[in-house]
Design a protein around this motif. Structure first.
Motif, short mmCIF file in Angstrom:
data_model
loop_
_atom_site.label_atom_id
_atom_site.label_comp_id
_atom_site.label_asym_id
_atom_site.label_seq_id
_atom_site.Cartn_x
_atom_site.Cartn_y
_atom_site.Cartn_z
N VAL A 119 7.35 9.01 -7.01
CA VAL A 119 6.82 10.25 -7.55
C VAL A 119 5.72 9.92 -8.55
N TYR A 120 4.54 10.51 -8.37
CA TYR A 120 3.42 10.32 -9.28
C TYR A 120 3.40 11.47 -10.27
N SER B 289 -3.99 5.96 -1.12
CA SER B 289 -4.94 6.04 -2.22
C SER B 289 -4.71 7.34 -2.99
N LEU B 290 -4.96 7.31 -4.29
CA LEU B 290 -4.78 8.50 -5.12
C LEU B 290 -6.13 9.02 -5.61
N TRP B 291 -6.25 10.33 -5.62
CA TRP B 291 -7.37 11.01 -6.24
C TRP B 291 -6.82 11.66 -7.51
N ALA C 176 -3.76 13.87 -5.99
CA ALA C 176 -3.68 14.06 -4.54
C ALA C 176 -3.58 12.69 -3.89
N GLU C 177 -2.79 12.59 -2.85
CA GLU C 177 -2.57 11.32 -2.16
C GLU C 177 -3.19 11.35 -0.77
N GLU C 178 -3.97 10.33 -0.44
CA GLU C 178 -4.56 10.19 0.89
C GLU C 178 -3.51 9.60 1.85
N GLU C 179 -3.81 9.65 3.13
CA GLU C 179 -2.88 9.11 4.15
C GLU C 179 -2.65 7.61 4.01
N ASP C 180 -3.63 6.90 3.41
CA ASP C 180 -3.48 5.45 3.22
C ASP C 180 -2.82 5.09 1.90
#
Length: 70
Positions: free
Chosen positions: A20-21, A65-67, A59-63
């Motif tokens: 959890v972020y 990575s976090l935005w 926000a989390e990308e499919e790979d």
């Protein structure tokens, strides 16, 4: 515990199940690992931080990575 008292956003990881972020007020992002029951501060670098280290959106990308929105 968390690296800051205020929380702006929480995102459950789809890439790393269970993780959890947590976007904090003034102290970046923490990640909670329920297996270890620990919080870890994620270090990141920004060009210009106008909001004192706060992470207001995640926000989390499919790979994985976090935005981060400050």
């Amino acid at each position: 515990g968390l690296s800051a008292g205020g929380i702006f956003g929480i995102v459950a990881s789809k890439v790393k199940p269970g993780m959890v972020y947590i976007g904090t007020r003034g102290n970046g992002v923490n990640v909670y690992d329920p297996q270890k029951q620990t919080f870890e501060k994620i270090t990141y670098k920004v060009e210009e931080d106008m909001f004192g280290g706060s992470a207001r959106a995640i926000a989390e990308e499919e790979d994985g990575s976090l935005w981060l929105g400050t």
